[in-house]
Design a protein around this motif. Structure first.
Motif, PDB file in Angstrom:
ATOM      1  N   THR A 126       0.884  -1.181   0.000  1.00 51.07           N
ATOM      2  CA  THR A 126       0.000   0.000   0.000  1.00 51.07           C
ATOM      3  C   THR A 126       0.915   1.223   0.000  1.00 51.07           C
ATOM      4  O   THR A 126       1.138   1.840   1.032  1.00 51.07           O
ATOM      5  CB  THR A 126      -0.912   0.068   1.254  1.00 51.07           C
ATOM      6  OG1 THR A 126      -0.092  -0.115   2.424  1.00 51.07           O
ATOM      7  CG2 THR A 126      -2.017  -0.955   1.228  1.00 51.07           C
ATOM      8  N   VAL A 127       1.449   1.554  -1.149  1.00 54.50           N
ATOM      9  CA  VAL A 127       2.398   2.682  -1.229  1.00 54.50           C
ATOM     10  C   VAL A 127       1.753   3.918  -1.854  1.00 54.50           C
ATOM     11  O   VAL A 127       2.472   4.849  -2.234  1.00 54.50           O
ATOM     12  CB  VAL A 127       3.665   2.302  -2.027  1.00 54.50           C
ATOM     13  CG1 VAL A 127       4.522   1.295  -1.280  1.00 54.50           C
ATOM     14  CG2 VAL A 127       3.315   1.780  -3.418  1.00 54.50           C
ATOM     15  N   THR A 128       0.434   3.955  -1.940  1.00 54.39           N
ATOM     16  CA  THR A 128      -0.372   4.983  -2.603  1.00 54.39           C
ATOM     17  C   THR A 128      -0.244   4.848  -4.130  1.00 54.39           C
ATOM     18  O   THR A 128       0.727   4.261  -4.621  1.00 54.39           O
ATOM     19  CB  THR A 128      -0.051   6.448  -2.179  1.00 54.39           C
ATOM     20  OG1 THR A 128       1.114   6.901  -2.841  1.00 54.39           O
ATOM     21  CG2 THR A 128       0.106   6.594  -0.684  1.00 54.39           C
ATOM     22  N   GLU A 129      -1.190   5.418  -4.813  1.00 48.44           N
ATOM     23  CA  GLU A 129      -1.252   5.288  -6.276  1.00 48.44           C
ATOM     24  C   GLU A 129       0.025   5.824  -6.933  1.00 48.44           C
ATOM     25  O   GLU A 129       0.499   5.289  -7.942  1.00 48.44           O
ATOM     26  CB  GLU A 129      -2.470   6.050  -6.829  1.00 48.44           C
ATOM     27  CG  GLU A 129      -3.825   5.495  -6.392  1.00 48.44           C
ATOM     28  CD  GLU A 129      -4.345   6.064  -5.063  1.00 48.44           C
ATOM     29  OE1 GLU A 129      -3.529   6.504  -4.210  1.00 48.44           O
ATOM     30  OE2 GLU A 129      -5.577   6.054  -4.873  1.00 48.44           O
ATOM     31  N   GLY A 131       3.003   5.856  -5.763  1.00 44.40           N
ATOM     32  CA  GLY A 131       4.242   5.220  -5.308  1.00 44.40           C
ATOM     33  C   GLY A 131       4.866   4.266  -6.321  1.00 44.40           C
ATOM     34  O   GLY A 131       6.045   3.934  -6.211  1.00 44.40           O
ATOM     35  N   CYS A 185      -2.514  -3.740  -2.735  1.00 45.83           N
ATOM     36  CA  CYS A 185      -3.728  -3.342  -2.012  1.00 45.83           C
ATOM     37  C   CYS A 185      -3.972  -1.842  -2.132  1.00 45.83           C
ATOM     38  O   CYS A 185      -4.557  -1.218  -1.239  1.00 45.83           O
ATOM     39  CB  CYS A 185      -3.638  -3.757  -0.546  1.00 45.83           C
ATOM     40  SG  CYS A 185      -3.523  -5.539  -0.318  1.00 45.83           S
TER      41      CYS A 185
HETATM   42  P1  NAD Z   1      -0.442   6.755   4.516  1.00 42.10           P
HETATM   43  O1  NAD Z   1      -0.021   8.108   4.074  1.00 42.10           O
HETATM   44  O2  NAD Z   1      -0.701   6.511   5.948  1.00 42.10           O
HETATM   45  O3  NAD Z   1       0.652   5.676   4.068  1.00 42.10           O
HETATM   46  C1  NAD Z   1       1.153   5.655   2.778  1.00 42.10           C
HETATM   47  C2  NAD Z   1       2.362   4.739   2.710  1.00 42.10           C
HETATM   48  O4  NAD Z   1       2.864   4.820   1.380  1.00 42.10           O
HETATM   49  C3  NAD Z   1       3.507   5.156   3.622  1.00 42.10           C
HETATM   50  O5  NAD Z   1       4.174   4.008   4.046  1.00 42.10           O
HETATM   51  C4  NAD Z   1       4.381   5.992   2.701  1.00 42.10           C
HETATM   52  O6  NAD Z   1       5.733   5.998   3.112  1.00 42.10           O
HETATM   53  C5  NAD Z   1       4.205   5.257   1.400  1.00 42.10           C
HETATM   54  N1  NAD Z   1       4.434   6.125   0.236  1.00 42.10           N
HETATM   55  C6  NAD Z   1       3.812   7.294  -0.062  1.00 42.10           C
HETATM   56  N2  NAD Z   1       4.307   7.800  -1.203  1.00 42.10           N
HETATM   57  C7  NAD Z   1       5.256   6.931  -1.630  1.00 42.10           C
HETATM   58  C8  NAD Z   1       6.151   6.904  -2.733  1.00 42.10           C
HETATM   59  N3  NAD Z   1       6.146   7.880  -3.651  1.00 42.10           N
HETATM   60  N4  NAD Z   1       6.992   5.858  -2.844  1.00 42.10           N
HETATM   61  C9  NAD Z   1       7.008   4.865  -1.938  1.00 42.10           C
HETATM   62  N5  NAD Z   1       6.199   4.838  -0.858  1.00 42.10           N
HETATM   63  C10 NAD Z   1       5.342   5.855  -0.713  1.00 42.10           C
HETATM   64  O7  NAD Z   1      -1.716   6.401   3.608  1.00 42.10           O
HETATM   65  P2  NAD Z   1      -2.744   5.208   3.851  1.00 42.10           P
HETATM   66  O8  NAD Z   1      -3.950   5.735   4.537  1.00 42.10           O
HETATM   67  O9  NAD Z   1      -2.018   4.081   4.449  1.00 42.10           O
HETATM   68  O10 NAD Z   1      -3.188   4.873   2.360  1.00 42.10           O
HETATM   69  C11 NAD Z   1      -2.279   4.259   1.468  1.00 42.10           C
HETATM   70  C12 NAD Z   1      -3.028   3.712   0.281  1.00 42.10           C
HETATM   71  O11 NAD Z   1      -3.890   2.666   0.694  1.00 42.10           O
HETATM   72  C13 NAD Z   1      -3.950   4.684  -0.431  1.00 42.10           C
HETATM   73  O12 NAD Z   1      -3.259   5.512  -1.342  1.00 42.10           O
HETATM   74  C14 NAD Z   1      -4.909   3.750  -1.128  1.00 42.10           C
HETATM   75  O13 NAD Z   1      -4.391   3.317  -2.369  1.00 42.10           O
HETATM   76  C15 NAD Z   1      -5.012   2.593  -0.159  1.00 42.10           C
HETATM   77  N6  NAD Z   1      -6.256   2.696   0.615  1.00 42.10           N
HETATM   78  C16 NAD Z   1      -6.374   3.569   1.656  1.00 42.10           C
HETATM   79  C17 NAD Z   1      -7.586   3.683   2.320  1.00 42.10           C
HETATM   80  C18 NAD Z   1      -7.778   4.658   3.456  1.00 42.10           C
HETATM   81  O14 NAD Z   1      -8.926   4.878   3.847  1.00 42.10           O
HETATM   82  N7  NAD Z   1      -6.739   5.253   4.025  1.00 42.10           N
HETATM   83  C19 NAD Z   1      -8.667   2.883   1.932  1.00 42.10           C
HETATM   84  C20 NAD Z   1      -8.513   1.990   0.873  1.00 42.10           C
HETATM   85  C21 NAD Z   1      -7.299   1.920   0.224  1.00 42.10           C
END
Ligand code: NAD
Length: 491
Positions: A126-129, A131, A185
């Motif tokens: 889950t590294v965000t879209e 990432g 994910c």
């Molecule tokens: P968060 O900001 O808490 O965590 C994001 C993680 O991604 C961190 O570990 C960060 O270091 C890493 N990251 C960010 N940018 C990056 C990059 N350029 N390269 C490598 N790693 C990178 O966010 P979150 O709430 O954990 O959400 C993460 C992803 O999970 C979302 O983008 C989405 O795709 C998915 N998601 C989130 C939710 C939610 O409600 N938060 C729900 C469904 C899906």
């Protein structure tokens, strides 16, 4: 103090500890992207599965860049408090599935060792879209993405997702270790196949002999993930302190609802996530489309419009009758673009989403959801608009949402106060809009951003006219009035 998290007998009665002894279970998963969502979703399913069926499936959590998550979790032996909230109130439990928390700059060798270890049978992400470094027009690597560029230059010292996974899969193959299953994910359409295409393209450029192996022998099950999880704030830590009596730097809060639909393709096994409530199917795509278009699409629309009309949290947006009307309209329009799913009532799903958005106990910031919008717009809004266009359905809800994003992209409130877009294409957008004034010019300029708008929408005069009309109203009347008018004009 936090050591008490490890002692179930010292927790208050109403805080559930792990129902197993964490140290009795070895690791089997490396998770990359140790953020809020992983801790509220996959780590929780794994925790429940370990309690019910055991196994060596604990998680080695990895952050590629920031040391924060590892810094919080490591001193607590990976344990943390999960606060779950719904309309009825809140409860807390301690999650024990994270065996180690590592950060690439500090723990590089341990991470590489874990990635090649035969014990690691799944690598989830889950590294965000943004990432991954996917070029959305080709599906291959975006060579301008910083981590992709770095890893193409020095593939033997990877720092990004594609570089690390291709390196690790090559090492495993050379050592005769079977490949791990790659489990994306993130909220991306067909996220498994998408990640496979990225890795295959990266491998073709750096280690061509491994590309075919990745294409044919590595499993990339697709997933649909759902659990609204806001970024943690000071209130989260205070709530954890109140509920557990402990200082927990790694506490996280989320809604009680949770869903995980997974393509059942794990050649090297998996935790008993089904026993923990995950649904295993042959084809995730229809579920993913439903969630991306209804939940995420509506979330993005309400985030842009809510943020610009003075609503800090989603729960505040849900107290504005005009916005609620537009949210209902968007949910309905998105549902109309979806194929029928057996046993899924889209009307009931829309009602449930509206209830979840209104959860008064969840502080989910509109500004957080508006982050990285160029990475989200195509699959959340524009793909639905294209299908609506092809089916001859009304485009207004999608045009309104798109105009909301374009208004947001101007990076200033109605009163002139500026804000950061927090988007990987922020500088490019600012430069493109620097000498553009009218709504029509803004629509034309933003529609021409490479890789965002499908050609079929760019060529559709009716679509362009509707987006322009709404954006013009948003700029001329101000957001609140434009929202009020749009809501009163909609059926
Ligand atoms: P968060 O900001 O808490 O965590 C994001 C993680 O991604 C961190 O570990 C960060 O270091 C890493 N990251 C960010 N940018 C990056 C990059 N350029 N390269 C490598 N790693 C990178 O966010 P979150 O709430 O954990 O959400 C993460 C992803 O999970 C979302 O983008 C989405 O795709 C998915 N998601 C989130 C939710 C939610 O409600 N938060 C729900 C469904 C899906």
């Amino acid at each position: 103090m936090t050591d008490r998290l490890s002692h179930p007998d010292q927790l208050p009665e109403n805080v559930a500890p792990p129902s197993y002894t964490p140290a009795d279970h070895g690791p089997g998963i490396v998770h990359i992207g140790l953020g809020a969502f992983h801790k509220a979703h996959q780590a929780v399913y794994t925790d429940t599965a370990l309690g019910l069926h055991g196994g060596d499936w604990r998680i080695i959590g990895v952050s590629l860049r920031s040391p924060e998550a590892a810094g919080e979790l490591a001193p607590q032996n990976g344990l943390y408090t999960l606060i779950e909230r719904d309309m009825q109130g809140s409860s807390a439990r301690v999650i024990g599935s994270i065996a180690a928390a590592l950060c690439l700059p500090d723990d590089r060798q341990s991470i590489l060792d874990a990635l090649v270890s035969p014990a690691t049978r799944i690598v989830s992400l889950t590294v965000t879209e943004k990432g991954y470094g996917i070029d959305r027009t080709t599906g291959g690597v975006d060579i301008t993405h910083p981590a992709i560029a770095a890893d193409l230059a020095t593939p033997e010292a990877p720092i990004g997702v594609a570089g690390l996974l291709v390196w690790a899969l090559a090492q495993r193959r050379a050592q005769g270790t079977p490949p791990f299953t790659v489990l994306c994910c993130d909220n991306l359409p067909e996220n498994g196949p998408m990640l496979r295409e990225l890795l295959v393209d990266f491998a073709r450029r750096t280690a061509p002999d491994i590309a075919e192996h990745i294409a044919t022998e590595v499993a990339f099950p697709a997933t649909m993930v759902d659990r609204i999880t806001p970024a943690r704030n000071a209130d989260t830590l205070a709530a954890a302190r109140e509920m557990t009596g402990l200082e927990d730097a790694a506490a996280i809060e989320t809604e009680r609802f949770t869903q995980w639909v997974i393509e059942d393709h794990f050649p090297k096994g998996r935790p008993a996530w089904d026993a923990a409530g995950a649904i295993f199917v042959q084809d995730v795509a229809p579920f993913e489309m439903m969630k991306l278009r209804m939940l995420n699409g509506t979330h993005s629309m309400l985030a842009w419009c809510g943020f610009l009309s003075g609503h800090r949290y989603v729960r505040d947006v849900m107290r504005n009758a005009a916005l609620v009307g537009l949210i209902r309209r968007h949910l309905h329009a998105a549902a109309a673009t979806l194929p029928a799913l057996p046993d899924v009532d889209l009307g009931a799903y829309a009602d449930a989403l509206a209830t979840r958005f209104a959860n008064p106990h969840l502080a989910h910031e509109t500004y957080q959801i508006a982050m990285d919008s160029t990475e989200k717009l195509p699959q959340r809004i524009l793909a639905a608009a294209v299908d609506a266009q092809a089916a001859g359905l009304p485009l207004r809800a999608f045009a309104f949402a798109t105009a909301g994003w374009m208004r947001y992209a101007l990076a200033r409130h109605d009163n002139g106060d500026e804000y950061g877009l927090r988007d990987p294409r922020e500088a490019e957008i600012a430069a493109a809009l620097s000498d553009v004034e009218s709504a029509a010019e803004i629509v034309k300029t933003l529609s021409a951003l490479p890789g965002v708008f499908p050609e079929t929408l760019r060529q559709d005069a009716q679509w362009q006219a509707e987006v322009t009309e709404v954006l013009d109203a948003m700029i001329a009347l101000g957001m609140k009035e434009a929202i009020r008018r749009e809501a009163s004009a909609s059926p």
